[in-house]
Design a protein around this motif. Structure first.
Motif, PDB file in Angstrom:
ATOM      1  N   ASP A 108       0.868  -1.352   0.009  1.00 18.10           N
ATOM      2  CA  ASP A 108       0.646  -0.044  -0.361  1.00 18.10           C
ATOM      3  C   ASP A 108       1.080   0.790  -0.189  1.00 18.10           C
ATOM      4  O   ASP A 108       1.295   2.466   0.823  1.00 18.10           O
ATOM      5  CB  ASP A 108      -0.901   0.004   1.759  1.00 18.10           C
ATOM      6  CG  ASP A 108      -2.148   0.899   1.035  1.00 18.10           C
ATOM      7  OD1 ASP A 108      -2.137   1.551  -0.153  1.00 18.10           O
ATOM      8  OD2 ASP A 108      -2.491   0.922   2.453  1.00 18.10           O
ATOM      9  N   GLU A 222      -1.109  -3.038   3.277  1.00 14.72           N
ATOM     10  CA  GLU A 222      -2.559  -2.840   3.719  1.00 14.72           C
ATOM     11  C   GLU A 222      -2.497  -3.558   5.243  1.00 14.72           C
ATOM     12  O   GLU A 222      -2.085  -4.320   5.844  1.00 14.72           O
ATOM     13  CB  GLU A 222      -3.163  -3.739   3.288  1.00 14.72           C
ATOM     14  CG  GLU A 222      -4.701  -3.522   4.268  1.00 14.72           C
ATOM     15  CD  GLU A 222      -5.141  -2.741   4.474  1.00 14.72           C
ATOM     16  OE1 GLU A 222      -5.816  -1.891   5.719  1.00 14.72           O
ATOM     17  OE2 GLU A 222      -5.667  -1.089   3.355  1.00 14.72           O
ATOM     18  N   LYS A 223      -2.732  -2.489   6.446  1.00 12.28           N
ATOM     19  CA  LYS A 223      -2.038  -3.069   7.894  1.00 12.28           C
ATOM     20  C   LYS A 223      -3.477  -4.357   8.112  1.00 12.28           C
ATOM     21  O   LYS A 223      -3.973  -4.880   9.541  1.00 12.28           O
ATOM     22  CB  LYS A 223      -2.047  -2.128   8.945  1.00 12.28           C
ATOM     23  CG  LYS A 223      -0.819  -0.686   8.139  1.00 12.28           C
ATOM     24  CD  LYS A 223      -0.345   0.608   9.301  1.00 12.28           C
ATOM     25  CE  LYS A 223       0.675   1.412   9.746  1.00 12.28           C
ATOM     26  NZ  LYS A 223       0.880   1.364   7.816  1.00 12.28           N
ATOM     27  N   ASP A 224      -4.834  -3.289   7.799  1.00  8.63           N
ATOM     28  CA  ASP A 224      -5.723  -3.923   8.332  1.00  8.63           C
ATOM     29  C   ASP A 224      -5.408  -5.691   7.583  1.00  8.63           C
ATOM     30  O   ASP A 224      -6.295  -5.852   6.359  1.00  8.63           O
ATOM     31  CB  ASP A 224      -6.690  -3.432   8.566  1.00  8.63           C
ATOM     32  CG  ASP A 224      -8.275  -4.088   8.970  1.00  8.63           C
ATOM     33  OD1 ASP A 224      -8.069  -5.052   9.137  1.00  8.63           O
ATOM     34  OD2 ASP A 224      -9.766  -3.520   8.776  1.00  8.63           O
ATOM     35  N   LYS A 227      -9.843  -6.775   7.284  1.00 10.94           N
ATOM     36  CA  LYS A 227     -10.849  -5.843   7.359  1.00 10.94           C
ATOM     37  C   LYS A 227     -12.038  -6.147   7.519  1.00 10.94           C
ATOM     38  O   LYS A 227     -13.325  -5.984   6.745  1.00 10.94           O
ATOM     39  CB  LYS A 227     -10.836  -5.973   5.321  1.00 10.94           C
ATOM     40  CG  LYS A 227      -9.859  -5.214   4.595  1.00 10.94           C
ATOM     41  CD  LYS A 227      -9.534  -4.558   3.625  1.00 10.94           C
ATOM     42  CE  LYS A 227      -8.743  -4.174   3.033  1.00 10.94           C
ATOM     43  NZ  LYS A 227      -8.903  -2.906   2.874  1.00 10.94           N
ATOM     44  N   THR A 316      -2.263  -7.391  12.556  1.00 16.51           N
ATOM     45  CA  THR A 316      -1.723  -6.718  11.842  1.00 16.51           C
ATOM     46  C   THR A 316      -0.622  -8.257  11.839  1.00 16.51           C
ATOM     47  O   THR A 316      -0.594  -9.294  12.473  1.00 16.51           O
ATOM     48  CB  THR A 316      -1.013  -5.442  12.051  1.00 16.51           C
ATOM     49  OG1 THR A 316      -0.194  -5.741  13.456  1.00 16.51           O
ATOM     50  CG2 THR A 316      -1.966  -4.703  12.430  1.00 16.51           C
ATOM     51  N   ARG A 538      -7.317 -11.781  -1.810  1.00 17.04           N
ATOM     52  CA  ARG A 538      -6.021 -11.749  -0.550  1.00 17.04           C
ATOM     53  C   ARG A 538      -4.882 -12.650  -0.208  1.00 17.04           C
ATOM     54  O   ARG A 538      -4.190 -12.855  -0.335  1.00 17.04           O
ATOM     55  CB  ARG A 538      -6.698 -10.502   0.256  1.00 17.04           C
ATOM     56  CG  ARG A 538      -6.512  -9.528  -0.436  1.00 17.04           C
ATOM     57  CD  ARG A 538      -7.273  -8.093   0.223  1.00 17.04           C
ATOM     58  NE  ARG A 538      -6.514  -8.333   1.715  1.00 17.04           N
ATOM     59  CZ  ARG A 538      -6.058  -7.744   3.133  1.00 17.04           C
ATOM     60  NH1 ARG A 538      -7.615  -7.624   3.409  1.00 17.04           N
ATOM     61  NH2 ARG A 538      -5.365  -8.036   3.888  1.00 17.04           N
TER      62      ARG A 538
END
Length: 579
Positions: A108, A222-224, A227, A316, A538
Motif C-alpha cells: 500500500d 495494508e495494515k488491516d 478488514k 496486523t 488476498r
C-alpha cells in the motif's frame, strides 16, 4: 680569559640556541598533531573551521520536481555489528506496488512513496560542510556498498534512491549523522542531518524528516489484514487443539497426530451486548467428544472475549511468505497438491497438514469468526518463527536489523448462510369467492319492466282506473315488499365484492413483502459471496506471520474463555493463559 670562561660556563649550564630552536619545533609539532587528532574526533568544532557558505540558494535534487514521477524507492542500511547491508525496496510492477524482498507481496505504497519523494523535492542545502572525501567517515556519509564496506567499518550512512518508471535515477542521497550542535531550530518533524549526494564528494547540512524513509514492513502494507469490524462479529468457534507430524521413513508421507482439548461455540447478541455459550465439547481422547456445559460456579470470561473481538479488528502482520501453488480457490488442498511432497512439506514445516479430503489441520489450533453479513473467517495457527526486518535510521532507530518472535497464520474466508437471517414467508390470506348474481334476485327492476312491456292480450279489458281497490292494493303491496329484497341483495353483493377485493389487495401486499424479503436475503448472500472471493484473492498466495503479542490476544483456550465466579460474585479466570 675570564670572558671566555664565563661563556663556557653559560653553555655548560643551558641549551645551545640550536637545540632550543629544535625543542620549540618539536613541541610545536606535537601540539599540532594533538590538535589535529582532537579536531578529527570533534566534527562539531571542525565544522566551524571548514564550513563554507553555499553559493546562493540550492536544492539537493533539482531534477526531482514531482512526486508522481517516483516509481520505485530503495533504502539500504548498514549493520556495523555484522557488516551486512540491509536492503529495502518497493516498486511498481504492472500497475501494482509490490515488495520484492517479500516475494512481491502487494504494498500500500502510493501515499508512503509520495511522502518520501516529497521530502526530497526542493530540499534546500543549508550549508556546505566539507568537500573532502576524507571527511565522509566523520559525518557518517560513506555509501553502503558491499564492495566498499567491511567488518569494523564506521561512518556508513543510509542510502535512499528514487527512480522513475524508466529506471532513471531521480535522487540518490546518503543520510549521515545528526548535527546536534546548539543553535538552529529545525522545522517540526525534521532534524538537522549531514548528507551527501551519492557519487559526489561535498557534504551538506539539511533539514530532513528521516521517518519518511521507513523500512518497517508494516508501514508499507495494508495494515488491516482481515478488514472486519469487531462490532459485526456474531459467532466465535474456538478449537483448542495441537498437531504434530513425523515423516514416515517407508512411504515418505506425513504421519500426523492431533491432540484436541475442547471446542467452544459462542454467540454474541449486539442488542444486549452479551456473550452466550452455544456448544461446548471436551475431548478425552482422539475423536472422543463429550458434550459439556458451564458449571454452577462458572461463567464466560466476557472481558477476554471482548478483547479477542477487538484484537481481530486490529490484527496486523509482521511478515509474509508465499505459499506453494496447488491450493484451490477456497484454499483447500487439492488431490494433486497432496501428492506433491515438496508442497506438502512446505505446509508441514510451517505447521499446516493437508489431507486428500481437502481438509488442513494446524499445529496450534484454529478460531472461526462469524460476521453478521454472512462471511466467516477461519484462522489456522501454525509454528513459531523469528522474523528479521530492517531497522530505521533516525532519532529512535539505529538502522540495524530487528528481530520479532511470531507465528505463522493461515487465513481463509467462506460463506456461512446460517449467519444470515433467512426470511420466513408470511402465509398468504385467502381471497373469498364472489357469488354470481341472479338477474331475478339482483333487484335491478328487470322483471317488473318485462311485465310492464307485455302487450295486451286480445279480448282482455284493461283495468279501469279507480277499479277494484283490493286488487290494486295487493299489487302495490307486492311491489313494496319486493323492493327491499333487491336492495339487500345488491348491498350484499357489493359487500362481498369489496371484501374479496380487500383480501386480494392484502394477499398481493404479503406476496410483495415476501418477495422483497427474499430478494433482500439473496442480495445479502451475493454480497457475502463477492466479499469472500475478494478476501480469498488476498489470502490465497500467502502465509502470514503475526507477532507473539497478537497471537496471545487471538488464540484463546478453554481456560481463557471460561472462568470461575469468586465468592463475592466477581469473575476470576479459572486458570492461567494458554502456554
Amino acid at each position: 680569559m675570564s670572558g671566555n670562561r664565563a661563556g663556557s660556563s653559560r653553555e655548560a649550564g643551558g641549551l645551545s640556541p640550536a637545540m632550543g630552536r629544535t625543542a620549540v619545533f618539536l613541541v610545536g609539532g606535537v601540539g599540532l598533531l594533538l590538535a589535529g587528532i582532537w579536531l578529527q574526533v570533534q566534527p562539531k568544532l571542525r565544522y566551524r573551521e571548514v564550513a563554507a557558505e553555499a553559493a546562493g540558494p540550492q536544492v539537493l535534487f533539482p531534477e526531482l520536481s514531482e512526486a508522481s514521477k517516483a516509481a520505485s524507492l530503495e533504502i539500504v542500511s548498514f549493520d556495523e555489528d555484522t557488516a551486512t547491508l540491509i536492503p529495502f525496496k518497493v516498486v511498481k510492477t504492472g500497475g501494482v506496488w509490490v515488495l520484492p524482498a517479500q516475494q512481491n507481496y502487494p504494498a500500500d505504497a502510493k501515499d508512503q512513496l509520495a511522502a518520501a519523494a516529497t521530502e526530497l523535492i526542493d530540499r534546500p542545502i543549508l550549508d556546505v560542510v566539507s568537500t573532502s572525501p576524507g571527511d565522509h567517515e566523520i559525518y557518517g556519509v560513506i555509501e553502503p556498498d558491499a564492495e566498499k564496506v567491511e567488518v569494523g567499518a564506521t561512518g556508513v550512512g543510509q542510502l535512499v534512491e528514487i527512480r522513475d518508471a524508466s529506471g532513471n535515477k531521480l535522487a540518490r542521497l546518503i543520510i549521515g549523522k545528526e548535527d546536534q550542535r546548539p543553535g538552529g531550530v529545525p522545522s517540526a518533524g525534521r532534524g538537522l542531518r549531514f548528507v551527501r549526494k551519492a557519487g559526489q564528494d561535498p557534504v551538506y547540512r539539511v533539514e530532513i524528516d528521516t521517518s519518511k524513509f521507513t523500512t518497517n514492513f508494516d508501514d508499507w502494507i495494508e495494515k488491516d489484514l482481515l478488514k472486519l469490524s469487531p462490532w459485526d462479529i456474531r459467532r466465535l468457534t474456538i478449537d483448542d487443539s495441537t498437531c504434530s507430524f513425523e515423516v514416515d521413513s517407508a512411504s515418505g508421507g506425513l504421519a500426523v497426530s492431533q491432540d484436541r482439548t475442547s471446542r467452544i461455540e459462542l454467540a454474541y447478541d449486539d442488542k444486549e451486548a452479551k456473550w452466550s455459550l452455544v456448544k461446548l465439547q471436551d475431548f478425552s481422547g482422539p475423536g472422543e467428544a463429550e458434550e459439556a456445559a458451564l458449571g454452577e460456579g462458572e461463567e464466560l470470561a466476557s472481558s477476554r472475549l471482548n478483547d479477542l473481538r477487538n484484537a481481530l479488528g486490529d490484527l496486523t502482520i509482521v511478515d509474509v511468505v508465499r505459499k506453494p501453488t496447488g491450493l484451490s480457490a477456497d484454499l483447500k488442498a487439492e488431490e494433486a497438491f497432496t501428492g506433491d511432497q515438496e508442497a506438502v512439506l512446505s505446509l508441514a514445516q510451517r505447521g499446516f497438514f493437508p489431507f486428500q479430503s481437502g481438509e488442513i489441520l494446524s499445529s496450534s489450533g484454529e478460531t472461526v469468526i462469524g460476521m453478521k453479513e454472512g462471511v466467516e473467517y477461519l484462522l489456522r495457527f501454525g509454528n513459531p518463527i523469528t522474523v528479521t526486518s530492517g531497522g530505521d535510521a533516525g532519532e529512535e532507530g539505529d538502522g540495524q536489523a530487528n528481530e520479532t518472535s511470531g507465528r505463522y497464520l493461515f487465513v481463509l474466508a467462506r460463506v456461512n448462510e446460517g449467519l444470515l437471517e433467512k426470511p420466513e414467508p408470511k402465509p398468504l390470506p385467502e381471497v373469498p369467492a364472489v357469488p354470481a348474481q341472479d338477474p331475478a334476485e339482483a333487484g335491478d327492476g328487470s322483471t317488473a319492466a318485462a311485465d310492464d312491456e307485455q302487450p295486451e292480450q286480445p279480448g282482455e279489458e284493461p283495468p279501469a282506473v279507480g277499479g277494484d281497490d283490493t286488487e290494486a292494493g295487493a299489487a302495490d303491496q307486492a311491489a313494496t315488499n319486493q323492493e327491499p329484497s333487491a336492495a339487500d341483495a345488491l348491498a350484499k353483493a357489493d359487500e362481498a365484492e369489496a371484501k374479496a377485493q380487500a383480501a386480494l389487495e392484502e394477499r398481493r401486499r404479503v406476496e410483495r413483502e415476501n418477495r422483497l424479503a427474499q430478494e433482500e436475503y439473496e442480495e445479502k448472500l451475493k454480497t457475502a459471496q463477492k466479499r469472500v472471493r475478494e478476501l480469498n484473492n488476498r489470502f490465497a498466495d500467502w502465509y502470514y506471520v503475526v507477532s507473539d503479542a497478537e497471537y496471545a490476544k487471538i488464540r484463546l483456550g478453554r481456560s481463557d474463555v471460561i472462568q470461575e465466579k469468586s465468592a463475592d460474585g466477581a469473575a476470576t479466570p479459572s486458570s492461567g493463559p494458554l502456554p
